[in-house]
Enzyme design. Sequence first.
Site, mmCIF file in Angstrom:
data_model
loop_
_atom_site.group_PDB
_atom_site.id
_atom_site.type_symbol
_atom_site.label_atom_id
_atom_site.label_comp_id
_atom_site.label_asym_id
_atom_site.label_seq_id
_atom_site.Cartn_x
_atom_site.Cartn_y
_atom_site.Cartn_z
ATOM 1 N N ASP A 261 -30.053 33.131 65.947
ATOM 2 C CA ASP A 261 -28.944 34.111 66.035
ATOM 3 C C ASP A 261 -29.297 35.479 65.873
ATOM 4 O OD1 ASP A 261 -26.464 32.199 66.378
ATOM 5 O OD2 ASP A 261 -26.670 31.443 64.249
ATOM 6 N N GLU B 216 -15.833 35.822 73.286
ATOM 7 C CA GLU B 216 -15.953 34.734 73.702
ATOM 8 C C GLU B 216 -14.704 34.403 74.890
ATOM 9 O OE1 GLU B 216 -18.057 31.933 70.471
ATOM 10 O OE2 GLU B 216 -16.276 32.203 70.093
ATOM 11 N N GLU C 292 -20.785 38.965 67.602
ATOM 12 C CA GLU C 292 -20.432 38.004 66.641
ATOM 13 C C GLU C 292 -21.291 38.231 65.305
ATOM 14 O OE1 GLU C 292 -21.018 34.070 67.574
ATOM 15 O OE2 GLU C 292 -19.522 33.360 66.318
ATOM 16 N N GLU C 293 -22.504 38.648 65.190
ATOM 17 C CA GLU C 293 -23.579 38.606 64.320
ATOM 18 C C GLU C 293 -23.459 39.913 63.571
ATOM 19 O OE1 GLU C 293 -24.717 35.931 63.652
ATOM 20 O OE2 GLU C 293 -24.202 34.991 65.461
ATOM 21 N N LEU D 232 -25.666 34.422 70.927
ATOM 22 C CA LEU D 232 -26.065 32.790 71.025
ATOM 23 C C LEU D 232 -25.113 32.011 70.997
ATOM 24 C CD1 LEU D 232 -28.696 31.552 71.635
ATOM 25 C CD2 LEU D 232 -28.931 31.077 69.098
ATOM 26 N N ASP D 233 -24.252 31.851 71.978
ATOM 27 C CA ASP D 233 -22.929 30.784 71.609
ATOM 28 C C ASP D 233 -23.586 29.570 71.941
ATOM 29 O OD1 ASP D 233 -20.341 29.917 72.332
ATOM 30 O OD2 ASP D 233 -21.315 28.966 74.230
ATOM 31 N N ASP E 135 -21.338 37.694 72.522
ATOM 32 C CA ASP E 135 -21.763 36.680 71.406
ATOM 33 C C ASP E 135 -23.227 36.447 72.031
ATOM 34 O OD1 ASP E 135 -22.542 34.405 69.899
ATOM 35 O OD2 ASP E 135 -20.722 33.034 70.517
ATOM 36 N N ASP F 156 -19.881 32.081 59.773
ATOM 37 C CA ASP F 156 -20.766 30.622 60.179
ATOM 38 C C ASP F 156 -22.364 30.935 59.597
ATOM 39 O OD1 ASP F 156 -18.712 29.872 61.652
ATOM 40 O OD2 ASP F 156 -19.351 31.113 63.435
HETATM 41 P P1 FDP Z 1 -21.124 27.444 67.711
HETATM 42 O O1 FDP Z 1 -20.073 27.422 66.509
HETATM 43 O O2 FDP Z 1 -22.083 26.302 67.597
HETATM 44 O O3 FDP Z 1 -21.659 28.685 68.164
HETATM 45 O O4 FDP Z 1 -18.382 29.517 69.835
HETATM 46 C C1 FDP Z 1 -18.482 28.668 68.763
HETATM 47 C C2 FDP Z 1 -18.861 27.345 69.377
HETATM 48 O O5 FDP Z 1 -20.095 26.900 69.040
HETATM 49 C C3 FDP Z 1 -18.679 27.067 70.778
HETATM 50 O O6 FDP Z 1 -19.787 27.331 71.755
HETATM 51 C C4 FDP Z 1 -18.344 25.654 70.999
HETATM 52 O O7 FDP Z 1 -17.667 25.031 71.903
HETATM 53 C C5 FDP Z 1 -17.692 25.366 69.418
HETATM 54 O O8 FDP Z 1 -18.030 26.495 68.807
HETATM 55 C C6 FDP Z 1 -17.953 24.105 68.878
HETATM 56 O O9 FDP Z 1 -17.084 24.112 67.584
HETATM 57 P P2 FDP Z 1 -16.917 22.723 66.965
HETATM 58 O O10 FDP Z 1 -17.855 22.133 66.389
HETATM 59 O O11 FDP Z 1 -15.797 22.897 65.937
HETATM 60 O O12 FDP Z 1 -16.269 21.722 68.046
#
Ligand code: FDP
Length: 331
Positions: A68, A274, A91-92, A114-115, A112, A62
């Site tokens: 992050d 997560e 995650e990082e 910063l989710d 994680d 990502d």
């Molecule tokens: P993000 O990649 O922005 O960190 O955990 C990953 C996550 O967000 C979730 O918080 C979120 O529900 C999902 O991914 C969003 O992914 P999409 O853009 O594919 O919906």
Amino acid sequence: MNLPTTFNGHLWQQHRRSEQPIEISILLTQMGFAAKVLAQEISRAALVGNLGLVGEKNATGDAQKKLDVFSNQIMIDAFSNIGLVAAIASEELDQVKLIECGQQAQYILCTDPLDGSSNTDTGSAVGTIFGIYRRQTTGYCSTEADALQPGTELVAAGYVLYGTSTMLVYSTGSRVDGFTLDPSLGEFLLSHENIRCPETGKTYSANLSYYQEWHPHIQNFADYLGDRKSHAAHTLRYSGALVADVHRCLLEGGLYFYPPTEDQPDGKLRLLYECAPLAFLVEQAGGRATSGQARIMELEVTSIHQRSPLVIGSQSAVDLYQTFLEQGKAP
Ligand code: FDP
């Protein structure tokens, strides 16, 4: 006026009542402190040039935001010097970070930091997810194997939601309690005692832009939920931050689902830091979490950044998803 219960006061009570090891209380206190630092930095990020991308990708590919990197460093700093944490999986970080060797360091932190970080630049909700395991290996220092434990081995888990207020929600395996940050006191205060996830709810959270890539049975499920004429109709609420959407499910019922897609046959979300911690919490509150194939808590963890489909929320809503997945239609 009744004096409110602080997070630290509550942890001390839990320690005395349930003989929860004092180390768990210390770790959670430290999580509360890290959450306060993050809440402050996230809220003023636009003022100090902390929004936007770093220009790198993280361990799971990502794009990495400045927040992050900052959040990850705060978590590492918060847990590096207390002598209780043997290793951190984040995650990082590409690999498990070994923190401390010796007898005192008996805990593994999976996080994680910063989710929902794609929300940072628009002032939308983000979160921190954490799970704490006991170290399993017996050598002087920990190894990556200590982080590869199923959710059933969690000794504590929770999340912090940075939204209209900052909330810390946690469980050590017997109940779920929520605390709201009072910025004027700089304290998390007990605001949601013994949270129970309602049996049903009115909302569902899923990224419908992947609809064409879902299994036809899941498409049927989404159609069923979205049929406004049906008594089973749900309203769509998708924030883009897993923590915020699961928080809604926990308080008001409903479900969140992120099924496999063509590009992501194992789903997008990460099992270790997560899905499993959130499954632990939601189950403790009376809800359910599954990958569609198995209970999230029982999934074998073979690598720290492993992905899993996730269906989580009210018991009956997740049951219904499962029925659709297996039969393609309502019961
Ligand atoms: P993000 O990649 O922005 O960190 O955990 C990953 C996550 O967000 C979730 O918080 C979120 O529900 C999902 O991914 C969003 O992914 P999409 O853009 O594919 O919906």
